[in-house]
Design a protein around this motif. Structure first.
Motif, PDB file in Angstrom:
ATOM      1  N   ARG A 107       6.670   4.092  -9.293  1.00  0.00           N
ATOM      2  CA  ARG A 107       6.291   3.475  -8.033  1.00  0.00           C
ATOM      3  C   ARG A 107       4.833   3.020  -8.094  1.00  0.00           C
ATOM      4  O   ARG A 107       4.005   3.648  -8.750  1.00  0.00           O
ATOM      5  CB  ARG A 107       6.428   4.561  -6.957  1.00  0.00           C
ATOM      6  CG  ARG A 107       6.738   4.094  -5.589  1.00  0.00           C
ATOM      7  CD  ARG A 107       7.184   5.271  -4.747  1.00  0.00           C
ATOM      8  NE  ARG A 107       8.622   5.432  -4.771  1.00  0.00           N
ATOM      9  CZ  ARG A 107       9.448   4.705  -4.034  1.00  0.00           C
ATOM     10  NH1 ARG A 107       9.001   3.796  -3.227  1.00  0.00           N
ATOM     11  NH2 ARG A 107      10.748   4.894  -4.104  1.00  0.00           N
ATOM     12  N   CYS A 108       4.517   1.941  -7.399  1.00  0.00           N
ATOM     13  CA  CYS A 108       3.135   1.470  -7.377  1.00  0.00           C
ATOM     14  C   CYS A 108       2.287   2.465  -6.588  1.00  0.00           C
ATOM     15  O   CYS A 108       2.620   2.820  -5.461  1.00  0.00           O
ATOM     16  CB  CYS A 108       3.048   0.085  -6.738  1.00  0.00           C
ATOM     17  SG  CYS A 108       1.365  -0.565  -6.710  1.00  0.00           S
ATOM     18  N   LEU A 109       1.193   2.909  -7.192  1.00  0.00           N
ATOM     19  CA  LEU A 109       0.360   3.917  -6.528  1.00  0.00           C
ATOM     20  C   LEU A 109      -0.413   3.321  -5.356  1.00  0.00           C
ATOM     21  O   LEU A 109      -0.833   4.031  -4.455  1.00  0.00           O
ATOM     22  CB  LEU A 109      -0.611   4.535  -7.535  1.00  0.00           C
ATOM     23  CG  LEU A 109       0.056   5.216  -8.744  1.00  0.00           C
ATOM     24  CD1 LEU A 109      -0.989   5.864  -9.631  1.00  0.00           C
ATOM     25  CD2 LEU A 109       1.100   6.232  -8.310  1.00  0.00           C
ATOM     26  N   ARG A 110      -0.568   2.001  -5.369  1.00  0.00           N
ATOM     27  CA  ARG A 110      -1.255   1.330  -4.271  1.00  0.00           C
ATOM     28  C   ARG A 110      -0.332   1.040  -3.099  1.00  0.00           C
ATOM     29  O   ARG A 110      -0.690   1.256  -1.964  1.00  0.00           O
ATOM     30  CB  ARG A 110      -1.726  -0.035  -4.754  1.00  0.00           C
ATOM     31  CG  ARG A 110      -3.056  -0.091  -5.400  1.00  0.00           C
ATOM     32  CD  ARG A 110      -3.367  -1.570  -5.593  1.00  0.00           C
ATOM     33  NE  ARG A 110      -4.254  -1.786  -6.705  1.00  0.00           N
ATOM     34  CZ  ARG A 110      -4.413  -2.960  -7.291  1.00  0.00           C
ATOM     35  NH1 ARG A 110      -3.728  -4.012  -6.873  1.00  0.00           N
ATOM     36  NH2 ARG A 110      -5.236  -3.091  -8.283  1.00  0.00           N
ATOM     37  N   CYS A 111       0.847   0.467  -3.410  1.00  0.00           N
ATOM     38  CA  CYS A 111       1.714  -0.088  -2.342  1.00  0.00           C
ATOM     39  C   CYS A 111       2.948   0.751  -2.066  1.00  0.00           C
ATOM     40  O   CYS A 111       3.667   0.451  -1.121  1.00  0.00           O
ATOM     41  CB  CYS A 111       2.217  -1.467  -2.692  1.00  0.00           C
ATOM     42  SG  CYS A 111       1.043  -2.539  -3.460  1.00  0.00           S
ATOM     43  N   ASN A 112       3.269   1.707  -2.917  1.00  0.00           N
ATOM     44  CA  ASN A 112       4.462   2.520  -2.732  1.00  0.00           C
ATOM     45  C   ASN A 112       5.742   1.779  -3.113  1.00  0.00           C
ATOM     46  O   ASN A 112       6.841   2.259  -2.863  1.00  0.00           O
ATOM     47  CB  ASN A 112       4.549   3.024  -1.276  1.00  0.00           C
ATOM     48  CG  ASN A 112       5.563   4.136  -1.091  1.00  0.00           C
ATOM     49  OD1 ASN A 112       5.666   5.026  -1.938  1.00  0.00           O
ATOM     50  ND2 ASN A 112       6.324   4.100  -0.018  1.00  0.00           N
ATOM     51  N   THR A 137       5.736  -3.890 -13.372  1.00  0.00           N
ATOM     52  CA  THR A 137       4.889  -4.515 -12.370  1.00  0.00           C
ATOM     53  C   THR A 137       5.367  -4.175 -10.968  1.00  0.00           C
ATOM     54  O   THR A 137       6.509  -3.777 -10.768  1.00  0.00           O
ATOM     55  CB  THR A 137       4.839  -6.056 -12.566  1.00  0.00           C
ATOM     56  OG1 THR A 137       3.828  -6.598 -11.715  1.00  0.00           O
ATOM     57  CG2 THR A 137       6.168  -6.696 -12.225  1.00  0.00           C
ATOM     58  N   CYS A 138       4.460  -4.323 -10.023  1.00  0.00           N
ATOM     59  CA  CYS A 138       4.763  -4.089  -8.610  1.00  0.00           C
ATOM     60  C   CYS A 138       5.102  -5.440  -7.991  1.00  0.00           C
ATOM     61  O   CYS A 138       4.333  -6.389  -8.139  1.00  0.00           O
ATOM     62  CB  CYS A 138       3.550  -3.482  -7.929  1.00  0.00           C
ATOM     63  SG  CYS A 138       3.647  -3.472  -6.135  1.00  0.00           S
ATOM     64  N   SER A 139       6.241  -5.502  -7.291  1.00  0.00           N
ATOM     65  CA  SER A 139       6.663  -6.785  -6.722  1.00  0.00           C
ATOM     66  C   SER A 139       5.783  -7.185  -5.537  1.00  0.00           C
ATOM     67  O   SER A 139       5.802  -8.323  -5.108  1.00  0.00           O
ATOM     68  CB  SER A 139       8.125  -6.716  -6.297  1.00  0.00           C
ATOM     69  OG  SER A 139       8.304  -5.659  -5.390  1.00  0.00           O
ATOM     70  N   GLN A 140       5.007  -6.272  -5.033  1.00  0.00           N
ATOM     71  CA  GLN A 140       4.149  -6.598  -3.896  1.00  0.00           C
ATOM     72  C   GLN A 140       2.741  -7.029  -4.333  1.00  0.00           C
ATOM     73  O   GLN A 140       2.305  -8.122  -4.029  1.00  0.00           O
ATOM     74  CB  GLN A 140       4.064  -5.401  -2.952  1.00  0.00           C
ATOM     75  CG  GLN A 140       3.385  -5.740  -1.634  1.00  0.00           C
ATOM     76  CD  GLN A 140       3.681  -4.689  -0.579  1.00  0.00           C
ATOM     77  OE1 GLN A 140       4.838  -4.360  -0.314  1.00  0.00           O
ATOM     78  NE2 GLN A 140       2.646  -4.151   0.024  1.00  0.00           N
ATOM     79  N   CYS A 141       2.030  -6.160  -5.055  1.00  0.00           N
ATOM     80  CA  CYS A 141       0.639  -6.495  -5.419  1.00  0.00           C
ATOM     81  C   CYS A 141       0.532  -7.111  -6.802  1.00  0.00           C
ATOM     82  O   CYS A 141      -0.548  -7.558  -7.193  1.00  0.00           O
ATOM     83  CB  CYS A 141      -0.256  -5.263  -5.313  1.00  0.00           C
ATOM     84  SG  CYS A 141       0.003  -4.043  -6.626  1.00  0.00           S
ATOM     85  N   ARG A 142       1.649  -7.134  -7.565  1.00  0.00           N
ATOM     86  CA  ARG A 142       1.674  -7.753  -8.907  1.00  0.00           C
ATOM     87  C   ARG A 142       0.821  -7.041  -9.930  1.00  0.00           C
ATOM     88  O   ARG A 142       0.565  -7.579 -11.010  1.00  0.00           O
ATOM     89  CB  ARG A 142       1.268  -9.238  -8.848  1.00  0.00           C
ATOM     90  CG  ARG A 142       2.097 -10.067  -7.906  1.00  0.00           C
ATOM     91  CD  ARG A 142       3.393 -10.474  -8.562  1.00  0.00           C
ATOM     92  NE  ARG A 142       4.377 -10.902  -7.569  1.00  0.00           N
ATOM     93  CZ  ARG A 142       5.675 -11.005  -7.784  1.00  0.00           C
ATOM     94  NH1 ARG A 142       6.156 -10.679  -8.958  1.00  0.00           N
ATOM     95  NH2 ARG A 142       6.493 -11.399  -6.844  1.00  0.00           N
TER      96      ARG A 142
HETATM   97 ZN   LIG Z   1       1.589  -2.575  -5.719  1.00  0.00          ZN
END
Ligand SMILES: [Zn+2]
Length: 161
Positions: free
Chosen positions: A93-98, A126-131
């Motif tokens: 999971r993205c640690l920034r955006c969850n 990759t994170c689909s939100q913050c990339r």
């Molecule tokens: Zn993210």
């Protein structure tokens, strides 16, 4: 699997739960009311240090009182209470955006990541939100060790991190 929302005092706990792959929303500035409403409509368990919040009628069925001022104690409590396997979803999971991370092909990443990383790593997510692009770096091993120490276990993550 349980989904959570952490109150503003529990940023470190939220981050370490995300390291374990838990779905934990966290907003550094959120009113009690907004926290309660959001938890209710997204069916999330509120993690809070606030006794008063736990006792409010709206939160009665879905709030969990976190004991302890420091995140290692809090983490131990939550892992035990919700039977969380710390390494099952380790760094998924993205640690920034969850947001859950998705695999990304290596070709296409040239120039977007440091040359040394491109040369030495083969798995990227990759994170689909913050990339943000994630790969295995030395801090990953440090996080594994930290979790092992906090939780008193020797196991390693199941998936290659
Ligand atoms: Zn993210």
């Amino acid at each position: 699997m349980n989904a959570f929302i952490a109150d503003a005092m529990l940023g470190k706990l939220a981050r370490w739960m995300r390291v374990m792959g838990c779905d934990v929303e966290y907003f550094p500035e959120i009113s009690d009311r907004a926290l309660s409403d959001r938890a209710k409509c997204s069916k999330r368990i509120i993690l809070t240090r606030d006794t008063r919040l736990v006792q409010q009628k709206i939160n009665r069925d879905n709030a969990f009182l976190v004991i302890g001022d420091h995140y290692p104690d809090q983490l131990r409590q939550v892992v035990e209470a919700f039977a969380i396997d710390p390494f099952k979803g380790f760094l998924s999971r993205c640690l920034r955006c969850n947001m859950p991370l998705v695999s990304i092909a290596k070709n296409g990443l040239a120039g977007k990541i440091p040359y040394y990383v491109f040369e030495t790593q083969d798995r990227f997510e990759t994170c689909s939100q913050c990339r943000k692009i994630y790969w295995k770096a030395t801090h990953v091993e440090q996080m594994v060790e930290r979790l092992q120490n906090i939780l008193g276990i020797n196991r390693m993550p199941e998936r290659p991190a």
